[in-house]
Design an enzyme around this catalytic site. Sequence first.
Site, PDB file in Angstrom:
ATOM      1  N   GLU A 136      16.856 -16.222 -11.812  1.00 48.34           N
ATOM      2  CA  GLU A 136      15.829 -15.698 -12.707  1.00 48.34           C
ATOM      3  C   GLU A 136      16.315 -15.777 -14.157  1.00 48.34           C
ATOM      4  OE1 GLU A 136      12.802 -11.900 -12.906  1.00 48.34           O
ATOM      5  OE2 GLU A 136      14.920 -11.498 -12.629  1.00 48.34           O
ATOM      6  N   GLY A 272      22.538  -6.570 -14.773  1.00 47.99           N
ATOM      7  CA  GLY A 272      23.032  -5.463 -13.962  1.00 47.99           C
ATOM      8  C   GLY A 272      22.927  -5.811 -12.486  1.00 47.99           C
ATOM      9  N   ALA A 273      21.788  -6.405 -12.122  1.00 48.61           N
ATOM     10  CA  ALA A 273      21.561  -6.795 -10.732  1.00 48.61           C
ATOM     11  C   ALA A 273      20.371  -7.757 -10.682  1.00 48.61           C
ATOM     12  CB  ALA A 273      21.297  -5.569  -9.858  1.00 48.61           C
ATOM     13  N   MET A 274      20.184  -8.397  -9.539  1.00 52.32           N
ATOM     14  CA  MET A 274      19.083  -9.342  -9.363  1.00 52.32           C
ATOM     15  C   MET A 274      18.509  -9.184  -7.966  1.00 52.32           C
ATOM     16  SD  MET A 274      17.067 -11.637 -10.347  1.00 52.32           S
ATOM     17  CE  MET A 274      15.819 -12.363  -9.283  1.00 52.32           C
ATOM     18  N   HIS A 308      15.902   0.427  -7.972  1.00 51.53           N
ATOM     19  CA  HIS A 308      15.123  -0.556  -8.741  1.00 51.53           C
ATOM     20  C   HIS A 308      15.027  -1.881  -7.989  1.00 51.53           C
ATOM     21  CE1 HIS A 308      13.859  -2.413 -12.674  1.00 51.53           C
ATOM     22  NE2 HIS A 308      14.315  -3.486 -12.055  1.00 51.53           N
ATOM     23  N   GLU A 309      16.166  -2.402  -7.568  1.00 50.98           N
ATOM     24  CA  GLU A 309      16.170  -3.736  -6.945  1.00 50.98           C
ATOM     25  C   GLU A 309      15.483  -3.737  -5.583  1.00 50.98           C
ATOM     26  OE1 GLU A 309      16.907  -6.002  -8.934  1.00 50.98           O
ATOM     27  OE2 GLU A 309      17.914  -4.752 -10.403  1.00 50.98           O
ATOM     28  N   HIS A 312      11.755  -4.090  -5.770  1.00 52.93           N
ATOM     29  CA  HIS A 312      11.309  -5.475  -5.973  1.00 52.93           C
ATOM     30  C   HIS A 312      11.086  -6.209  -4.648  1.00 52.93           C
ATOM     31  CE1 HIS A 312      11.392  -6.055 -10.266  1.00 52.93           C
ATOM     32  NE2 HIS A 312      12.642  -5.687 -10.401  1.00 52.93           N
TER      33      HIS A 312
END
Length: 857
Positions: A136, A272-274, A308-309, A312
Amino acid sequence: MTVTKKPFERLPSNVVPKNYGLTLQPNLTEFTFTGKEVIDVEVTEVSEKVKMNCLDIDIKSANFTTNGSTVDSSDISYDKEEETVTITFPSSLPVGKCQLHLDYTGELNDKMKGFYRSKYTSVDGEEKYCAVTQFEPTDARRAFPCWDEPAMKATFDVTLVVPKDRVALSNMDVEEEKDAAEDASLKCVKYTRSPIMSTYLLAFVVGEFDFVEGKDSDGVVIRVYTPKGKTVQGKFALEVAEKTLPFYKDYFDIRYPLPKMDLIAIPDFAAGAMENWGLVTYRETALLVDPENSSSASKQWVALVVGHELAHQWFGNLEWWTDLWLNEGFASWIEYLCVDHCFPEWDIWTQFVTSDFSRAMDLDALNNSHPIEVPVGHPAEIDEIFDAISYSKGASVIRMLHDYVGEKAFKEGLVYHLDKFKYNNATTEDLWASLAHASSKPVAEVMETWTKQMGFPVLSVTAEQKGDCREVTISQSKFFADGVSQGSYHWQVPVNISSSANPGKSVASTLMDQSSCTITLKDVQPDQWIKLNPGQVGFYRVQYSFAMLEHLLPAIRDNSLPPRDRLGLESDLFALCRAGLVPGPDVLKVIEAFKNETNFTVWNDLIGNMAGIGTILQYADCYQRFKAFCIALYGPIMDKLGWDPVKGEGHLDALLRGLIIACLGKYGKPVVVAEANKRFDAHCKGESPIPADLRSAVYGTVLKHGDASSLDAMMKLFREADLHEEKVRLMRTMGNVSHPELIKKDEVRSQDTVFVIAGVTCSVEGRKIAWKFVQEHWQELYDRYEGGFLLSRLVKSTTEMFASEEAAKEVEEFFSERTPPSAERALKQSLENVRLNSKWLARESSKIGAWLKEKGY
């Protein structure tokens, strides 16, 4: 080095992908990879050309097959600026289904994007590399030729050919694992077919990892992958994930659709993360929690990022990057809902007001902000919108919308929306229609005033007592950080009002769709206070008449006004002062009323705002008096908390103690500096380790008032630290010493360099050093972070705290021919902040200095 762009065009739709069959073999010593690709495509119109995204890849051969016949390509041509490849065939591809076959090679780069290499030190001290992905927004094209646009969804069949002693992961579970035919040291790992998804959600990782495993209440297998020998550090994230997946399943009324959920800590990671579907990648500090050496703040951060992740995994079907805000803003809102479910004692929604709500307002008040929904053309523009507007303002307006339509209708509309658009593309307008369907409220009409225009309103309020009633008159105008109105703006504002009879509760509400309105409150006595925006849910600031503000002061002093409302009052006052609408001494008079404050989050926001003033006053004669005022303000809560935790205290007490000690240490309270030095000395000697919650405060205090030997001791701790969180903690506090030696490129990972440089900017001298360093090393830094959001963060963090027109012009001149597209808006915002600082300093410093002197500081 001015970067120019030719007009951007999206890929043609004459050929669209349906399934990618992808075989990749990374070489972890030569940092290359080979790829074989079989793509099932649908040809919608006759053409002899196929145009795809492709970058830093060398296609060795290409052909298409249909109805048993094979046609080789006649030409393969690349456009590096467009990041595309056009494959031409001697005859047209027939309309219908066929297959494209590609053989190619690529580089395992060191740019933390695409298919890249990440360096780590093994348990026996050997330097090694793993191969990981970050696609991303537009870097899948660095790993395989593809239609790298979010609307061009397809399924994926991934096969990895890797060394037998390495862990190999992808989005899906393993279908088959066998020895590689061509080499006995390799294994061939084939994964089951993925659901339909965008290219940016694909992922693969090859390296040495351990894991800790669990299952959620629905039987979904969850693994947290950690560096070798560190599985204990994955247990907290596993516990959070085990609670989170069922929470989202119940909230969205949709089961988690994949057979497994992997979370993995990557040594070098830009973000931070994906949220790669089924294989979420993280920075080590965003996933790993050490039971002995991780702070409460780190634990909370990990919980929020995991929340959060994993959100998604349900919510992420983009049509195009213009709707990125919806993807990220929604996840940034619901992560708090999730963490509040898992850890109600953390009072996380109050923390939201500081970490997201206020942060978004600070940026959105600038003339160089942007609307939540910002048209995105060229991919180079995408990184610019990974900012506080897309994430934090997005989350804040969704929170406001949730309150406006009500919990029941919001949830029903969301479930309807997700079911309607699953495995498909969705836009902002689609969500508004779904929520309007469930609530029968004019959602689109209201929300478009918040998402399609930048900024937010300030509501000016006056009140008049009429018998037992209070007549409240409200008018709206756009809030400008410089206080200078320009342009025509109008919002539909959901307004709630509370009173001392019902603190924190709404006693009256309206949808303010005009420039002004009047609301009559019944049974309100003359001595009672009223306050707009209880809970700080509405995304607006409030300017009260002097009389109304005076009424609220006793409720601040005795803490009868709820924490979020106390926080909102001081936050609005600081912003109004910055805009020149309220004098600085008047703000400090109100801040004196907070001397009995006990809430961590209120203190955290107030201290952040005071630090902002302090940064500018570093350039003024009254800075020493300002520090004395802060020491007097923060002293009582320090006396109450002490240095050591008491039995039965909670998470928020630990956060507050570290915060207050850090502040008093920064401003030089002698008893705090002495105790910090004493504890640091015992820590370094191994006699008494500093608790994790106090380390940042102690390290920062010691360095602020220390010398070269203090820095040497800190560097020794840094080199010996095994936990990456501890390394980051040390790196970020080292900026307290204004010393060029801090920025050691050979000791700091690429992912952390930006934050280390930013850490140096906490003093006037440090700012000069950091800015000089950026100027001298610009080309190297640009090459390292080109096209990524870390570059814009670097530009902003090293320039925005200056406070003179001369500094603004120097920054402007340096970047006049050097501004990359990904940092263009960040630079404009930074220059605007420098000029706001300069004006504030000229306007307020002498007035604040006189007031502080009069008060005896």
